[in-house]
Design a protein around this motif. Structure first.
Motif, PDB file in Angstrom:
ATOM      1  N   VAL A 134      22.996  44.712  34.946  1.00  0.00           N
ATOM      2  CA  VAL A 134      23.914  44.260  35.200  1.00  0.00           C
ATOM      3  C   VAL A 134      24.603  44.457  36.748  1.00  0.00           C
ATOM      4  CG1 VAL A 134      26.522  44.137  34.485  1.00  0.00           C
ATOM      5  CG2 VAL A 134      24.835  44.039  32.858  1.00  0.00           C
ATOM      6  N   ALA A 135      24.356  45.766  36.817  1.00  0.00           N
ATOM      7  CA  ALA A 135      24.539  46.336  38.269  1.00  0.00           C
ATOM      8  C   ALA A 135      24.086  45.727  39.316  1.00  0.00           C
ATOM      9  CB  ALA A 135      24.624  47.758  38.478  1.00  0.00           C
TER      10      ALA A 135
ATOM     11  N   ILE B  30      29.404  50.555  45.203  1.00  0.00           N
ATOM     12  CA  ILE B  30      30.022  49.370  44.987  1.00  0.00           C
ATOM     13  C   ILE B  30      31.690  49.680  44.897  1.00  0.00           C
ATOM     14  CG2 ILE B  30      30.336  47.155  43.644  1.00  0.00           C
ATOM     15  CD1 ILE B  30      27.551  47.422  43.246  1.00  0.00           C
ATOM     16  N   GLN B  31      32.438  49.166  45.661  1.00  0.00           N
ATOM     17  CA  GLN B  31      33.913  49.208  45.429  1.00  0.00           C
ATOM     18  C   GLN B  31      34.363  48.406  44.006  1.00  0.00           C
ATOM     19  OE1 GLN B  31      36.704  48.220  48.743  1.00  0.00           O
ATOM     20  NE2 GLN B  31      38.560  48.644  47.680  1.00  0.00           N
ATOM     21  N   SER B  32      34.563  49.576  43.221  1.00  0.00           N
ATOM     22  CA  SER B  32      35.102  48.823  41.828  1.00  0.00           C
ATOM     23  C   SER B  32      36.092  49.682  41.109  1.00  0.00           C
ATOM     24  CB  SER B  32      33.722  49.547  40.854  1.00  0.00           C
ATOM     25  OG  SER B  32      34.043  49.014  39.650  1.00  0.00           O
ATOM     26  N   THR B  33      36.956  49.031  40.259  1.00  0.00           N
ATOM     27  CA  THR B  33      38.170  49.492  39.887  1.00  0.00           C
ATOM     28  C   THR B  33      38.278  48.957  38.256  1.00  0.00           C
ATOM     29  OG1 THR B  33      39.430  49.321  41.843  1.00  0.00           O
ATOM     30  CG2 THR B  33      40.546  49.580  39.953  1.00  0.00           C
ATOM     31  N   TYR B  34      38.218  50.022  37.395  1.00  0.00           N
ATOM     32  CA  TYR B  34      38.557  49.453  35.946  1.00  0.00           C
ATOM     33  C   TYR B  34      40.185  49.125  35.833  1.00  0.00           C
ATOM     34  CZ  TYR B  34      40.608  50.445  31.210  1.00  0.00           C
ATOM     35  OH  TYR B  34      40.948  50.592  30.026  1.00  0.00           O
ATOM     36  N   ARG B  35      40.300  48.053  35.184  1.00  0.00           N
ATOM     37  CA  ARG B  35      41.488  47.524  35.008  1.00  0.00           C
ATOM     38  C   ARG B  35      41.651  47.365  33.415  1.00  0.00           C
ATOM     39  NH1 ARG B  35      43.684  49.456  38.429  1.00  0.00           N
ATOM     40  NH2 ARG B  35      44.374  48.566  40.276  1.00  0.00           N
ATOM     41  N   ASN B  36      42.767  48.204  32.733  1.00  0.00           N
ATOM     42  CA  ASN B  36      43.042  47.822  31.245  1.00  0.00           C
ATOM     43  C   ASN B  36      43.563  46.551  31.192  1.00  0.00           C
ATOM     44  OD1 ASN B  36      45.221  48.041  29.206  1.00  0.00           O
ATOM     45  ND2 ASN B  36      43.626  49.555  28.460  1.00  0.00           N
ATOM     46  N   PRO B  37      43.325  45.686  30.146  1.00  0.00           N
ATOM     47  CA  PRO B  37      44.119  44.289  29.919  1.00  0.00           C
ATOM     48  C   PRO B  37      45.590  44.538  30.029  1.00  0.00           C
ATOM     49  CG  PRO B  37      42.524  44.756  28.334  1.00  0.00           C
ATOM     50  CD  PRO B  37      42.643  46.147  28.965  1.00  0.00           C
TER      51      PRO B  37
ATOM     52  N   ARG C  38      40.968  44.488  45.920  1.00  0.00           N
ATOM     53  CA  ARG C  38      39.770  44.547  46.790  1.00  0.00           C
ATOM     54  C   ARG C  38      38.750  44.977  45.953  1.00  0.00           C
ATOM     55  NH1 ARG C  38      41.384  47.276  52.382  1.00  0.00           N
ATOM     56  NH2 ARG C  38      42.775  45.492  53.315  1.00  0.00           N
ATOM     57  N   GLY C  39      37.491  44.681  46.181  1.00  0.00           N
ATOM     58  CA  GLY C  39      36.341  45.272  45.349  1.00  0.00           C
ATOM     59  C   GLY C  39      36.145  44.443  44.051  1.00  0.00           C
ATOM     60  N   VAL C  40      35.141  44.920  42.948  1.00  0.00           N
ATOM     61  CA  VAL C  40      34.998  44.400  42.113  1.00  0.00           C
ATOM     62  C   VAL C  40      35.852  45.022  40.866  1.00  0.00           C
ATOM     63  CG1 VAL C  40      33.376  44.329  40.181  1.00  0.00           C
ATOM     64  CG2 VAL C  40      32.559  44.234  42.434  1.00  0.00           C
ATOM     65  N   ILE C  41      36.596  44.299  40.176  1.00  0.00           N
ATOM     66  CA  ILE C  41      37.316  44.628  38.907  1.00  0.00           C
ATOM     67  C   ILE C  41      36.724  44.515  37.718  1.00  0.00           C
ATOM     68  CG2 ILE C  41      39.447  44.168  38.020  1.00  0.00           C
ATOM     69  CD1 ILE C  41      39.644  44.818  41.141  1.00  0.00           C
TER      70      ILE C  41
END
Length: 448
Positions: free
Chosen positions: A20-21, A135-142, A173-176
């Motif tokens: 996946v990555a 990789i610039q990545s951010t977790y976002r809760n629904p 910015r980055g992957v969400i």
């Protein structure tokens, strides 16, 4: 800008998360990532969601659930350890489960919250792993993502006002990375979507951010024109329309739940089904409009487990409201119907057999006889439905003739024929025991 959703088989293990990555790294336009809970790693394995359901049952029954709890936590711990990540997230999961069980919650709330932990935990792990890879990545809760849903346990629906909030994600910015399967009500209460919930989340995000493409990664390279369990090595479908996909998914195709893609469809966002293990293959593209009408039938869907309630009454067609009263009896008994072909003096109502217990069946028959005063009434069980799907049908005059010829060659009797007014599908009802040989005969007729 793309939204990519990865199903349970695509995130079942650390090895799969590495794939996946790599897929995310390979295309910087894959900005929004939606994930399911880990699925099966092998044939006899358990899906994480099924383990959560087992865990909840044990808790409610008052029996020792520690073994199942450890299985759930260790499943995630195995992933983090193989990805060389700290075990903070699996340990946090165990604490959250214990805390949830200590709170006074309704059964419905317990189910929704516990089942959401699978997607949520996996999303956190994937986001951390992407960050470790640079990789610039951010977790976002629904809730943070703006997924506002109706207040329906296990059957939530996205609210129109949510899309404006979801659209703001474009500015980040980055992957969400967003967990699928659940959202939050206006009052901040967690609610899950129905079956196929992570597909629904992916479709909602694609519609909200107005993506150029919604990629749905799974364990197949494309959508097949017929169930591979019925026809060995069937041909792949390279292009479908929204209407065709909805008809196919309703009728037994397992790639999507039939309602999962509606948010993307409404915004006319193209969808592509791709294989996580072979991401460079083109997959199956699903678009709004048909481009090639050379093939009248693109797929053959089939499903079992139907029953037909048949009624006959002389001059039924002149009796105002007969059909309405018949269907109201089913509504009163909490039975939904699938199809209702009718003639001048008779009418059949096709329902899913599991809705008809013996007691309910007798009650329905008695009410129809007494309230509608019909001449004949009967119920036929063990029916299967076969659906030919293709927007090209309306351009051809011989599809029905070829279909009935193929069914006859399979020595199968047709119990029912129903063609939708949209001319996208043609349905045949047959005895379940004849399903495989009939589908194979239709496949030979239309695809070989």
């Amino acid at each position: 800008m793309k939204v990519a959703k990865f199903g349970g088989s695509s995130v079942a293990s650390a090895e799969m998360l590495k794939k996946v990555a790599n897929i995310i790294k390979a295309d910087e336009t894959r900005k929004f990532i939606v994930v399911s809970a880990p699925g099966k790693r092998f044939e006899d394995d358990h899906k994480v969601t099924d383990l959560f359901i087992q865990l909840l049952k044990q808790f409610k029954d008052g029996v020792d659930y520690q073994d199942t709890l450890n299985k759930v936590v260790n499943r995630f711990r195995m992933i983090t350890e193989e990805l060389l990540l700290p075990n903070d997230i699996p340990n946090d999961l165990k604490n959250k489960i214990e805390k949830l069980f200590s709170m006074k919650k309704s059964d419905e709330q317990l189910v929704d919250e516990l089942k959401s932990f699978g997607e949520d935990t996996l999303a956190r792990i994937l986001s951390d792993y992407l960050s470790e890879l640079g990789i610039q990545s951010t977790y976002r809760n629904p809730k943070e993502a703006g997924i506002i849903v109706s207040d329906d346990y296990g059957n939530a629906v996205i609210l129109d006002e949510a899309y404006e909030q979801i659209h703001q994600l474009r500015n980040e910015r980055g992957v969400i990375v967003i967990p699928g399967f659940f959202g939050y009500t206006k009052n901040g209460q967690l609610r899950t979507f129905p079956r196929g919930g992570s597909d629904i989340t992916g479709s909602i995000i694609a519609a909200g951010v107005e993506a150029d493409l919604y990629e749905n990664f799974t364990d197949v390279s494309s959508v097949y024109c017929v169930n591979p369990k019925l026809v060995p090595q069937p041909k792949e479908i390279t292009m479908l329309t929204y209407k065709e996909m909805r008809e196919l998914s309703y009728s037994g195709f397992s790639v999507f739940h039939d309602e999962a893609l509606i948010p993307a469809f409404k915004k006319k966002i193209p969808v592509v089904v791709k294989n996580t293990n072979q991401p460079d293959l083109p997959g199956t593209m699903i678009k709004a409009e048909k481009e090639d009408f050379s093939k009248p039938v693109v797929g053959i869907a089939s499903d079992e487990g139907f029953s037909s309630i048949y009624v006959r009454k002389y001059l039924m067609n002149r009796e105002l409201g007969f059909g309405l009263r018949l269907l109201k009896i089913l509504v009163d008994e909490n039975i939904s119907f699938e199809h209702a072909p009718s003639g001048i003096d008779d009418m059949s109502v096709i329902v899913r057999s599991h809705q008809l217990t013996k007691e309910k069946e007798q009650k329905v028959l008695k009410r129809i006889q007494s309230e509608l005063n019909v001449d004949t009434i009967s119920i036929q069980h063990n029916l299967a439905m076969i659906m030919l799907v293709g927007e090209g049908m309306s351009q051809r005059i011989n599809v029905a003739a070829k279909a009935t010829k193929a069914i006859a060659e399979a020595t199968t009797n047709i119990e029912m024929i129903n063609q939708g007014s949209s001319e996208v599908s043609m349905m045949f009802g047959i005895e379940s025991e004849k399903l495989q040989q009939t589908v194979q005969s239709l496949y030979r007729e239309f695809f070989e």
